[in-house]
Design an enzyme around this catalytic site. Structure first.
Site, short mmCIF file in Angstrom:
data_model
loop_
_atom_site.label_atom_id
_atom_site.label_comp_id
_atom_site.label_asym_id
_atom_site.label_seq_id
_atom_site.Cartn_x
_atom_site.Cartn_y
_atom_site.Cartn_z
N ASP A 1 24.47 38.98 77.64
CA ASP A 1 25.74 39.43 78.44
C ASP A 1 27.09 38.87 77.84
OD1 ASP A 1 26.91 40.38 80.69
OD2 ASP A 1 26.27 38.93 82.02
N GLY B 1 31.48 43.12 77.23
CA GLY B 1 32.63 43.80 77.58
C GLY B 1 33.94 42.67 77.52
N TRP C 1 34.11 40.02 75.87
CA TRP C 1 34.38 39.87 74.08
C TRP C 1 35.45 40.95 73.78
CZ3 TRP C 1 34.13 42.15 69.54
CH2 TRP C 1 34.25 41.42 68.49
N HIS D 1 30.14 46.09 72.65
CA HIS D 1 28.57 46.46 72.28
C HIS D 1 28.38 46.62 70.68
CE1 HIS D 1 28.54 46.84 76.49
NE2 HIS D 1 28.89 47.90 76.73
N ASN E 1 22.43 49.49 85.23
CA ASN E 1 23.87 49.50 83.97
C ASN E 1 23.82 51.22 84.13
OD1 ASN E 1 22.67 47.18 81.76
ND2 ASN E 1 24.20 47.26 83.17
N ARG F 1 20.81 33.14 79.11
CA ARG F 1 21.96 34.18 79.85
C ARG F 1 23.12 33.64 79.06
NH1 ARG F 1 22.61 38.18 84.69
NH2 ARG F 1 24.34 39.14 83.84
N ARG G 1 22.84 34.46 86.80
CA ARG G 1 21.83 35.30 87.78
C ARG G 1 20.81 35.92 86.96
NH1 ARG G 1 26.98 37.25 88.34
NH2 ARG G 1 27.73 39.04 86.98
N SER H 1 19.79 39.44 87.64
CA SER H 1 20.01 40.81 87.41
C SER H 1 18.76 41.51 87.06
CB SER H 1 21.17 40.93 86.21
OG SER H 1 22.08 40.11 86.40
C1 IPE Z 1 22.46 42.28 82.83
O1 IPE Z 1 23.99 42.43 82.60
C2 IPE Z 1 21.80 43.54 81.98
C3 IPE Z 1 21.96 43.51 80.73
C4 IPE Z 1 22.36 42.34 79.92
C5 IPE Z 1 21.33 44.19 80.11
P1 IPE Z 1 24.83 42.97 83.46
O2 IPE Z 1 26.17 42.70 83.15
O3 IPE Z 1 24.54 44.51 83.75
O4 IPE Z 1 24.56 42.11 84.84
P2 IPE Z 1 25.46 41.95 86.28
O5 IPE Z 1 26.18 43.30 86.67
O6 IPE Z 1 26.52 41.17 85.79
O7 IPE Z 1 24.65 41.41 87.12
C1 IPE Z 2 26.10 42.72 78.35
O1 IPE Z 2 27.26 42.80 78.24
C2 IPE Z 2 25.48 44.55 77.71
C3 IPE Z 2 25.06 45.42 78.77
C4 IPE Z 2 24.85 45.04 79.90
C5 IPE Z 2 24.43 46.58 78.22
P1 IPE Z 2 28.32 43.46 79.09
O2 IPE Z 2 28.74 44.84 79.07
O3 IPE Z 2 27.65 43.18 80.68
O4 IPE Z 2 29.54 42.47 79.25
P2 IPE Z 2 30.45 41.86 80.41
O5 IPE Z 2 29.62 41.17 81.32
O6 IPE Z 2 31.03 43.26 80.96
O7 IPE Z 2 31.38 41.06 79.90
MG MG Z 3 27.75 41.74 81.78
#
Ligand code: IPE
Ligand code: IPE
Ligand code: MG
Length: 239
Positions: free
Chosen positions: A13, A16, A18, A30, A61, A178, A184, A186
């Site tokens: 996690d 985004g 980053w 990503h 997602n 995590r 959490r 998730s």
């Molecule tokens: C959980 O991360 C799913 C993955 C890392 C693939 P999310 O960023 O999607 O989870 P929430 O929405 O914060 O719970």
């Molecule tokens: C995890 O990073 C990657 C996936 C869920 C695919 P995020 O994209 O959830 O990154 P944040 O949580 O928005 O920073």
């Molecule tokens: Mg995330």
């Protein structure tokens, strides 16, 4: 307790955030995650972890903007194809958990199947990539499978139930990592994490590297896993 967790599962996690911190589009985060993924696979293998599970895409997602989802599908395909020789050479057995949604491009599903077949006989470490994965969905599917098998209700045990989950040979998760400070679950491997230890490093996934991973393993070693019992040696009495 083993010094090294047998099964480590990572919720990757923070990609985004980053990117946002660098004023870049989320997709750049990503893309930067690829290096971390390879680094952590190598670090886990070298440390003696037998099972590594990576949460790459959740059933939730799909709620992200279409362009981000499309980017992730293309990126994962590229990563899978690019690193297949390395994974094979390192003796890593690869599996993909989930992968049920018809929105997954057919070529990507085929590449998953190809990599799983290519590495099926490897015995070094089992890498499970959770992609289009949802822990609740797996539990519902297991219930459906049990009902279809006409097992009498009184004969359903936890062991038998687990046999109906996908990849029933997967051991319980010992340690969940995590990144990004979120605390959490998730919807991740809900059945298998029932007694896992959890660590929540603040570092964002694209900045997570072998030293941070090894620090998580050290934290795990200091944990006292009781499984509902009492601390060892004391029999529960103050010493
Ligand atoms: C959980 O991360 C799913 C993955 C890392 C693939 P999310 O960023 O999607 O989870 P929430 O929405 O914060 O719970
Ligand atoms: C995890 O990073 C990657 C996936 C869920 C695919 P995020 O994209 O959830 O990154 P944040 O949580 O928005 O920073
Ligand atoms: Mg995330």
């Amino acid at each position: 307790m083993r010094a090294v967790p047998r099964h480590v599962a990572c919720v990757m996690d923070g990609n985004g955030r980053w990117a946002q911190r660098r004023s870049l589009p989320r997709t750049a985060g990503h893309r930067a995650a690829e290096t971390t993924v390879i680094d952590i696979i190598e670090a886990a293998r070298a440390a003696g972890v037998e099972w590594l599970s990576l949460y790459a895409f959740s059933t939730e997602n799909w709620n992200r903007p279409g362009a981000e989802v499309d980017y992730l599908m293309r990126l994962v395909r590229r990563v899978v194809r690019k690193h297949a020789p390395l994974l094979l050479a390192r003796g890593i057995r690869c599996r993909f958990l989930g992968v049920a949604d018809p929105r997954i491009p057919r070529e990507l599903a085929r590449d998953f199947d190809d990599l799983a077949a290519l590495t099926a006989d490897n015995r070094g470490m089992t890498l499970t990539v959770a992609f289009d994965h949802g822990g609740r969905r797996d539990i519902v599917e297991a219930a459906r499978s049990l009902i279809r098998s006409r097992t009498p209700a009184d004969e359903v045990t936890e062991r038998l139930f687990a046999d109906h989950l996908p990849f029933p040979d997967t051991p319980d998760v010992d340690l969940v990592i995590r990144t990004s400070g979120e605390q959490r679950i998730s919807n991740f491997m809900l059945w298998q994490v029932a007694y896992a230890e959890w660590v929540f490093p603040e570092v964002l996934w694209p900045d997570f590297r072998a030293p941070e991973f090894l620090a998580c393993l050290r934290t795990y070693r200091r944990r006292d896993r009781r499984f509902g019992g009492v601390p060892p040696l004391t029999d529960g009495d103050p010493s």
